[in-house]
Scaffold this motif. Sequence first.
Motif, PDB file in Angstrom:
ATOM      1  N   PHE B 151       0.843  -1.204   0.000  1.00  0.00           N
ATOM      2  CA  PHE B 151       0.000   0.000   0.000  1.00  0.00           C
ATOM      3  C   PHE B 151       0.877   1.252   0.000  1.00  0.00           C
ATOM      4  O   PHE B 151       0.684   2.186  -0.781  1.00  0.00           O
ATOM      5  CB  PHE B 151      -0.905  -0.035   1.237  1.00  0.00           C
ATOM      6  CG  PHE B 151      -1.884   1.090   1.300  1.00  0.00           C
ATOM      7  CD1 PHE B 151      -1.796   2.049   2.291  1.00  0.00           C
ATOM      8  CD2 PHE B 151      -2.895   1.206   0.353  1.00  0.00           C
ATOM      9  CE1 PHE B 151      -2.704   3.094   2.346  1.00  0.00           C
ATOM     10  CE2 PHE B 151      -3.796   2.260   0.399  1.00  0.00           C
ATOM     11  CZ  PHE B 151      -3.696   3.202   1.401  1.00  0.00           C
ATOM     12  N   SER B 152       1.921   1.233   0.828  1.00  0.00           N
ATOM     13  CA  SER B 152       2.775   2.438   0.905  1.00  0.00           C
ATOM     14  C   SER B 152       3.544   2.597  -0.395  1.00  0.00           C
ATOM     15  O   SER B 152       3.826   3.712  -0.839  1.00  0.00           O
ATOM     16  CB  SER B 152       3.758   2.319   2.063  1.00  0.00           C
ATOM     17  OG  SER B 152       4.828   1.485   1.698  1.00  0.00           O
ATOM     18  N   ILE B 199       6.923   7.300   2.356  1.00  0.00           N
ATOM     19  CA  ILE B 199       8.163   7.140   3.144  1.00  0.00           C
ATOM     20  C   ILE B 199       7.802   7.019   4.628  1.00  0.00           C
ATOM     21  O   ILE B 199       8.435   6.256   5.372  1.00  0.00           O
ATOM     22  CB  ILE B 199       9.098   8.350   2.891  1.00  0.00           C
ATOM     23  CG1 ILE B 199       9.618   8.297   1.452  1.00  0.00           C
ATOM     24  CG2 ILE B 199      10.262   8.338   3.855  1.00  0.00           C
ATOM     25  CD1 ILE B 199      10.644   9.334   1.117  1.00  0.00           C
ATOM     26  N   GLY B 200       6.740   7.716   5.042  1.00  0.00           N
ATOM     27  CA  GLY B 200       6.314   7.621   6.446  1.00  0.00           C
ATOM     28  C   GLY B 200       6.053   6.171   6.829  1.00  0.00           C
ATOM     29  O   GLY B 200       6.437   5.703   7.897  1.00  0.00           O
ATOM     30  N   PHE B 201       5.416   5.433   5.906  1.00  0.00           N
ATOM     31  CA  PHE B 201       5.174   4.013   6.180  1.00  0.00           C
ATOM     32  C   PHE B 201       6.491   3.280   6.392  1.00  0.00           C
ATOM     33  O   PHE B 201       6.654   2.502   7.321  1.00  0.00           O
ATOM     34  CB  PHE B 201       4.462   3.366   4.986  1.00  0.00           C
ATOM     35  CG  PHE B 201       2.976   3.310   5.144  1.00  0.00           C
ATOM     36  CD1 PHE B 201       2.154   4.161   4.427  1.00  0.00           C
ATOM     37  CD2 PHE B 201       2.400   2.423   6.031  1.00  0.00           C
ATOM     38  CE1 PHE B 201       0.790   4.127   4.576  1.00  0.00           C
ATOM     39  CE2 PHE B 201       1.016   2.382   6.189  1.00  0.00           C
ATOM     40  CZ  PHE B 201       0.208   3.236   5.458  1.00  0.00           C
ATOM     41  N   LYS B 202       7.425   3.578   5.500  1.00  0.00           N
ATOM     42  CA  LYS B 202       8.671   2.792   5.497  1.00  0.00           C
ATOM     43  C   LYS B 202       9.452   3.024   6.795  1.00  0.00           C
ATOM     44  O   LYS B 202      10.006   2.082   7.357  1.00  0.00           O
ATOM     45  CB  LYS B 202       9.553   3.204   4.302  1.00  0.00           C
ATOM     46  CG  LYS B 202       9.229   2.415   3.063  1.00  0.00           C
ATOM     47  CD  LYS B 202       9.597   0.950   3.234  1.00  0.00           C
ATOM     48  CE  LYS B 202       8.815   0.077   2.271  1.00  0.00           C
ATOM     49  NZ  LYS B 202       8.596  -1.273   2.812  1.00  0.00           N
ATOM     50  N   ILE B 203       9.500   4.302   7.272  1.00  0.00           N
ATOM     51  CA  ILE B 203      10.295   4.502   8.493  1.00  0.00           C
ATOM     52  C   ILE B 203       9.403   4.355   9.731  1.00  0.00           C
ATOM     53  O   ILE B 203       9.830   4.615  10.840  1.00  0.00           O
ATOM     54  CB  ILE B 203      10.948   5.910   8.505  1.00  0.00           C
ATOM     55  CG1 ILE B 203       9.907   7.002   8.232  1.00  0.00           C
ATOM     56  CG2 ILE B 203      12.057   5.993   7.487  1.00  0.00           C
ATOM     57  CD1 ILE B 203      10.438   8.404   8.346  1.00  0.00           C
ATOM     58  N   ALA B 204       8.177   3.929   9.520  1.00  0.00           N
ATOM     59  CA  ALA B 204       7.252   3.692  10.636  1.00  0.00           C
ATOM     60  C   ALA B 204       7.110   4.931  11.509  1.00  0.00           C
ATOM     61  O   ALA B 204       7.149   4.842  12.736  1.00  0.00           O
ATOM     62  CB  ALA B 204       7.749   2.517  11.484  1.00  0.00           C
ATOM     63  N   LEU B 261       5.518  14.830  12.177  1.00  0.00           N
ATOM     64  CA  LEU B 261       5.826  13.390  12.231  1.00  0.00           C
ATOM     65  C   LEU B 261       6.834  13.117  13.347  1.00  0.00           C
ATOM     66  O   LEU B 261       6.684  12.179  14.138  1.00  0.00           O
ATOM     67  CB  LEU B 261       6.407  12.928  10.890  1.00  0.00           C
ATOM     68  CG  LEU B 261       5.437  12.720   9.729  1.00  0.00           C
ATOM     69  CD1 LEU B 261       6.182  12.163   8.514  1.00  0.00           C
ATOM     70  CD2 LEU B 261       4.322  11.770  10.112  1.00  0.00           C
ATOM     71  N   ALA B 262       7.850  13.981  13.445  1.00  0.00           N
ATOM     72  CA  ALA B 262       8.903  13.734  14.438  1.00  0.00           C
ATOM     73  C   ALA B 262       8.308  13.759  15.840  1.00  0.00           C
ATOM     74  O   ALA B 262       8.490  12.824  16.634  1.00  0.00           O
ATOM     75  CB  ALA B 262       9.989  14.800  14.312  1.00  0.00           C
ATOM     76  N   VAL B 263       7.521  14.805  16.120  1.00  0.00           N
ATOM     77  CA  VAL B 263       6.994  14.948  17.482  1.00  0.00           C
ATOM     78  C   VAL B 263       6.100  13.751  17.804  1.00  0.00           C
ATOM     79  O   VAL B 263       6.233  13.100  18.841  1.00  0.00           O
ATOM     80  CB  VAL B 263       6.215  16.280  17.607  1.00  0.00           C
ATOM     81  CG1 VAL B 263       5.456  16.320  18.924  1.00  0.00           C
ATOM     82  CG2 VAL B 263       7.171  17.444  17.488  1.00  0.00           C
ATOM     83  N   MET B 264       5.208  13.415  16.867  1.00  0.00           N
ATOM     84  CA  MET B 264       4.273  12.318  17.159  1.00  0.00           C
ATOM     85  C   MET B 264       5.036  11.013  17.350  1.00  0.00           C
ATOM     86  O   MET B 264       4.794  10.252  18.293  1.00  0.00           O
ATOM     87  CB  MET B 264       3.266  12.183  16.010  1.00  0.00           C
ATOM     88  CG  MET B 264       2.127  13.166  16.082  1.00  0.00           C
ATOM     89  SD  MET B 264       0.713  12.606  15.137  1.00  0.00           S
ATOM     90  CE  MET B 264       1.371  12.702  13.465  1.00  0.00           C
ATOM     91  N   SER B 265       5.996  10.749  16.461  1.00  0.00           N
ATOM     92  CA  SER B 265       6.719   9.472  16.552  1.00  0.00           C
ATOM     93  C   SER B 265       7.402   9.369  17.899  1.00  0.00           C
ATOM     94  O   SER B 265       7.316   8.359  18.589  1.00  0.00           O
ATOM     95  CB  SER B 265       7.785   9.373  15.456  1.00  0.00           C
ATOM     96  OG  SER B 265       7.209   9.634  14.207  1.00  0.00           O
TER      97      SER B 265
END
Lengths: 102, 474, 174
Positions: B151-152, B199-204, B261-265
């Motif tokens: 999907f990603s 890419i977000g999917f790939k780096i989780a 993304l950084a903060v949430m991750s």
Amino acid sequence: MLEITPTHYLVLSAGLFMIGVIGVMVRRNIIIIFMSIELMLNAVNVNLAAFSQQWQHVTGQVFAVFVIAVAAAEAAVGLGIILAFYRNKETVNIDEMNVMRW
Amino acid sequence: LTGGALLVLIVDVLTARQQRGLLAWVTLGVLVATLLALLPFSDVNTVASRGLLAIDGFAFFFKLVFLLTALVTVLMSSSYIEVEGLRAGEYYFLILCATLGMMFMASGIDLITIFIGLETMAVAFYILAGFLKPNRRSNEAAVKYFLLGAFSLGLLLYGMSILYGLSGTTNVRELATVLASQERNALLIVGLVMVVAGIGFKIAAVPFHMWAPDVYEGAPTPVTAFLSVGSKAASFAMLLRLFMEGLPFLADMWQPMFWVLAVMSMTVGNLAALTQSNIKRMLAYSSIAHAGYLLIGVVANSSRGVTAMMIYLLLYVFMQLGAFAVVVMLRRQDVAGDELKDLSGLYFRYPTAAVAMLFFMLSLGGLPPTAGFMGKFWLFSAAIESGFIWLAVIGVLNSAVSLYYYIRVVVFMWMKEEALGSPIVASPSMAVALTVALAGAVVFGVYPRPLFELAQESAQSIGGVAAAVSALSF
Amino acid sequence: MAEAIVFYGLAALILGFAVLVISTRNTVHSALYLVVNFLLVAMLYVMLGAEFLAAIQVLVYAGGIVVLYLFVVMLVNLKRPPETHQDPRRQTRLGLALASALLAELAAIIVYSATGESAPAATAAAAAGADIAGGNVEQIGMLLYTNYLIPFEVASMLLLVAMIGAIVLAKREL
């Protein structure tokens, strides 16, 4: 709008892509989810072909050829995984895949 | 490397069942040979094969990282294979192919090369994740990883096709110049969002991280280690290549995206890890948090940020693989070795492993003497330097929170009484893996100077180009 | 003029069959709809002057992948259709609503970007359907083996990995 501009193809491929996304979100049977992913990849190919025709060079189509090759490889591996999974557990329903909970 | 992978296959067919060890040595030989072949390229900065591959400092650094990861993983998995009864030949072949894919991802500067590299790595990982066929969790991990990965891929490809469409070229650097001249239209934003999602999917990263914990827990432990380090590093290389070189002029758009993304991750990764009882799941959430820290380097969007990221990735290799090596050692005939309680009393039974684990946990948490602290220190300073004070503050808070669950592991090892189960025996290759990981974590913690220069100089090749292009467009 | 009609016809059919693929209960039916969908897309490629792509599409997709699906569907022989028990947690309505909103928004963006003067499509004043100089197949072949040789080789490795993976996973015991 008689003359077909690449934007038409763009809208078509966006539609196809979205149908694929809907398919992935909504359906519960892995195989149909897998098919909708193939739909999405098809939409990407339509996009690439339309752009390559607009820019009058063939790089887009070369990209599309690679995408098709990759999609075929993914299909083979994916179906292999589904088969291995099916042999373990008699279902392809995604909801029953909750062996590992949160 | 390709020749090596094929060699492994041939050797596997030839050798009879019992000499499994031979295969491990062949794979190691291939990896070391590739490492040696790579060294002469250390200062080359050319674009090879008609603009498809950049043999530059940036690629060299990442290739070093990948080969190191593969080496330690192979060392780790030789004993694991006997216990689990895996197919050794295919297993090593797949690991070599995954490394091959990563290398193309890091050095490719053409959308097609990057995409093909990504796919080779991803397919190899799908199979590796599902390698333990009888074990249902491994199947489920493979299916989940596969579906979300495909999907990603669809998202990423859609974004790439738009980028190609608007610029007419697939070469990342030309793409930057062409797109910089065109002013932004809505389609470009859609393409950008799609690429970020893919890419977000790939780096989780958080909104796309659902698959990570299950896959990390389900897959065989050495594969999880290889996946958590190798695939993440390769995806970050791709991310840097695409965003720093390909779309520097759009920085004001993708910086806030990665900021979020950084903060949430970081926050979700750390908070979720607090409550985990399974080590692999806990390490999965901690690796999501680490993806958040690395994203800080992306948000900094400066060559200092890239240097900090590259250093952190290299240190991450040592810390994460070390931690997983200890978990792999716990896997014995009767004990799955996944749960925290299996760790209890490790100090009394196998002190060296316990001390090693202590060191890995502390450096993952980022305590001063360890290498982890160095990496985080540079990342946060790069962020502050380019004006993201708040991001650095959140980062520091998060690593403080993360200390809690890292120390919890140590507590299990020391305070709790002995767990039952057959004695832990470390095969020679496992001992080597542990020492390599430990050495890396210790040496770079105490004396990071050479590493800093290496990363600094190799970051020039990517930072430089980005700076040049962005200077052009402003 | 004729070309526009053909395009709109094809577009409608493709989207129609795509919706059918994801909405039918029976997996085999959706696989068949998928085949028709792939063939229609192949026709679209021919209109776009990409004959080579059309040929590959028919061969690989319609010929190979869908056959693979049918094998798996047969092997997995779904006696009970999966949707029998309605799972309350599964908000299909929500999924549908969300995705269609996304679709509307995406289409709007594209149409907006197309009409806007900045859209490259307008500037390129694409004489739609103008054939690309020289035979399409030779061009792709030539480019494939010169410029894009490296990805071509890596793709071959990828296919090898896929084959081995499929064997490792699908074979009953080794």
